[in-house]
Design a protein around this motif. Structure first.
Motif, PDB file in Angstrom:
ATOM      1  N   VAL A   3      25.403  18.083  88.085  1.00  0.00           N
ATOM      2  CA  VAL A   3      25.959  16.845  88.638  1.00  0.00           C
ATOM      3  C   VAL A   3      26.645  17.181  89.954  1.00  0.00           C
ATOM      4  N   ARG A   4      26.388  16.363  90.978  1.00  0.00           N
ATOM      5  CA  ARG A   4      27.083  16.537  92.259  1.00  0.00           C
ATOM      6  C   ARG A   4      27.402  15.164  92.821  1.00  0.00           C
ATOM      7  N   SER A   5      28.682  14.926  93.099  1.00  0.00           N
ATOM      8  CA  SER A   5      29.118  13.654  93.657  1.00  0.00           C
ATOM      9  C   SER A   5      30.128  13.907  94.756  1.00  0.00           C
ATOM     10  N   ILE A  64      25.135  11.844  93.747  1.00  0.00           N
ATOM     11  CA  ILE A  64      23.870  12.302  94.330  1.00  0.00           C
ATOM     12  C   ILE A  64      22.974  12.924  93.261  1.00  0.00           C
ATOM     13  N   LEU A  65      23.498  13.871  92.524  1.00  0.00           N
ATOM     14  CA  LEU A  65      22.767  14.510  91.426  1.00  0.00           C
ATOM     15  C   LEU A  65      23.438  14.076  90.125  1.00  0.00           C
ATOM     16  N   ARG A  66      22.633  13.557  89.188  1.00  0.00           N
ATOM     17  CA  ARG A  66      23.213  12.902  88.005  1.00  0.00           C
ATOM     18  C   ARG A  66      22.856  13.616  86.702  1.00  0.00           C
ATOM     19  N   GLY A  67      22.568  14.890  86.759  1.00  0.00           N
ATOM     20  CA  GLY A  67      22.174  15.632  85.558  1.00  0.00           C
ATOM     21  C   GLY A  67      20.827  16.299  85.759  1.00  0.00           C
ATOM     22  N   PRO A  77      28.724  22.556  91.900  1.00  0.00           N
ATOM     23  CA  PRO A  77      28.435  21.291  91.211  1.00  0.00           C
ATOM     24  C   PRO A  77      29.710  20.741  90.586  1.00  0.00           C
ATOM     25  N   ASN A  78      29.735  19.435  90.394  1.00  0.00           N
ATOM     26  CA  ASN A  78      30.848  18.810  89.685  1.00  0.00           C
ATOM     27  C   ASN A  78      30.698  18.938  88.174  1.00  0.00           C
ATOM     28  N   GLY A  79      29.489  19.218  87.747  1.00  0.00           N
ATOM     29  CA  GLY A  79      29.214  19.412  86.332  1.00  0.00           C
ATOM     30  C   GLY A  79      27.897  20.126  86.154  1.00  0.00           C
ATOM     31  N   GLY A  80      27.675  20.668  84.961  1.00  0.00           N
ATOM     32  CA  GLY A  80      26.455  21.416  84.708  1.00  0.00           C
ATOM     33  C   GLY A  80      26.589  22.862  85.140  1.00  0.00           C
ATOM     34  N   GLU A  81      25.456  23.562  85.143  1.00  0.00           N
ATOM     35  CA  GLU A  81      25.481  24.993  85.421  1.00  0.00           C
ATOM     36  C   GLU A  81      24.269  25.400  86.257  1.00  0.00           C
ATOM     37  N   VAL A  82      24.490  26.382  87.132  1.00  0.00           N
ATOM     38  CA  VAL A  82      23.419  27.003  87.906  1.00  0.00           C
ATOM     39  C   VAL A  82      23.318  28.458  87.467  1.00  0.00           C
TER      40      VAL A  82
END
Length: 231
Positions: free
Chosen positions: A16-18, A28-31, A65-70
């Motif tokens: 997630v990226r906002s 912008i990225l929602r999952g 990212p605001n959430g999730g993992e890379v």
């Protein structure tokens, strides 16, 4: 293409990226879920404003990212210190942009040697690998030329050599042929995909060129902040 027992070279898991816009949040990225495998080239096709550059920046550890993992290899990166993320960018990820960003005062071979010497290789070691890469990309006769003495296609091939000089797992490219005429773009794209297959890189290439995208192993798009696999 991928070994069932192997980990992806790069894996974005529920990313997630906002961005804050005053009181509002621009999502912008929602999952996003996306796995890139060694030796695989993936075209990222989406209209302007869909979030392609944001996705590349997050995948390349340039943005958090605001959430999730890379994951780079098996390593989760979201809670790493900046120094650790920088080390991974330097060693594991190569970047190619629409404009080559070569250092104008240095020759082609020197531009490719620099990232290797920053990593710790000796000058002779860096020169040997740089020469081999440029030779592979058809520039063995242009080693001592400065960027101003090279054509657009030659400059971009030097930029590709520089991006992979440290033997990264992953190559991220943002419109790498966008500034080139169709014939030159075709040639540069050809050597890029050849290099990916020869070296076992995983490559994610944002492009508007549907002809070039059709020649890659996979095609994905961004729709409503999510990755969609294309036929």
């Amino acid at each position: 293409m991928n070994d069932a027992n192997a980990s992806p070279a790069l894996y974005l898991q529920q990313v997630v990226r906002s961005y804050k816009q005053g009181e509002d949040s621009l999502d912008i990225l929602r999952g996003v879920d996306l796995a890139l495998w060694a030796g695989q080239s993936v075209a990222l096709i989406a209209p302007s404003g869909a979030g392609k550059s944001t996705l590349l920046h997050v995948a390349g550890l340039l943005e958090q990212p605001n959430g999730g993992e890379v994951f780079v290899g098996d390593a989760p990166t979201s809670h790493m210190e900046d120094s650790e993320r920088t080390a991974i960018r330097r060693l594991e990820i190569g970047f190619v942009y629409q404009f080559h960003h070569l250092l104008p005062e240095f020759t082609a071979i020197e531009n490719v040697m620099l990232p290797q010497m920053i990593r710790g290789l000796t000058r002779p070691e860096a020169r040997k690998r740089g020469s081999e890469l440029l030779e592979f990309l058809g520039l063995g006769h242009r080693l001592t030329h400065r960027p101003s003495e090279l054509s657009g296609g030659e400059q971009q091939r030097v930029a590709i050599a520089r991006a992979v000089a440290n033997g990264p797992r992953v190559l991220l490219a943002d419109e790498p042929t966008g500034n080139l005429d169709p014939k030159t773009a075709d040639h540069v794209f050809g050597v890029l995909t050849q290099l990916v297959r020869a070296s076992g890189l995983a490559a994610l290439v944002a492009t508007h060129n549907m002809d070039l995208a059709s020649r890659m192993d996979r095609r994905v798009s961004l729709r409503d902040g999510l990755i969609v696999e294309l036929d």
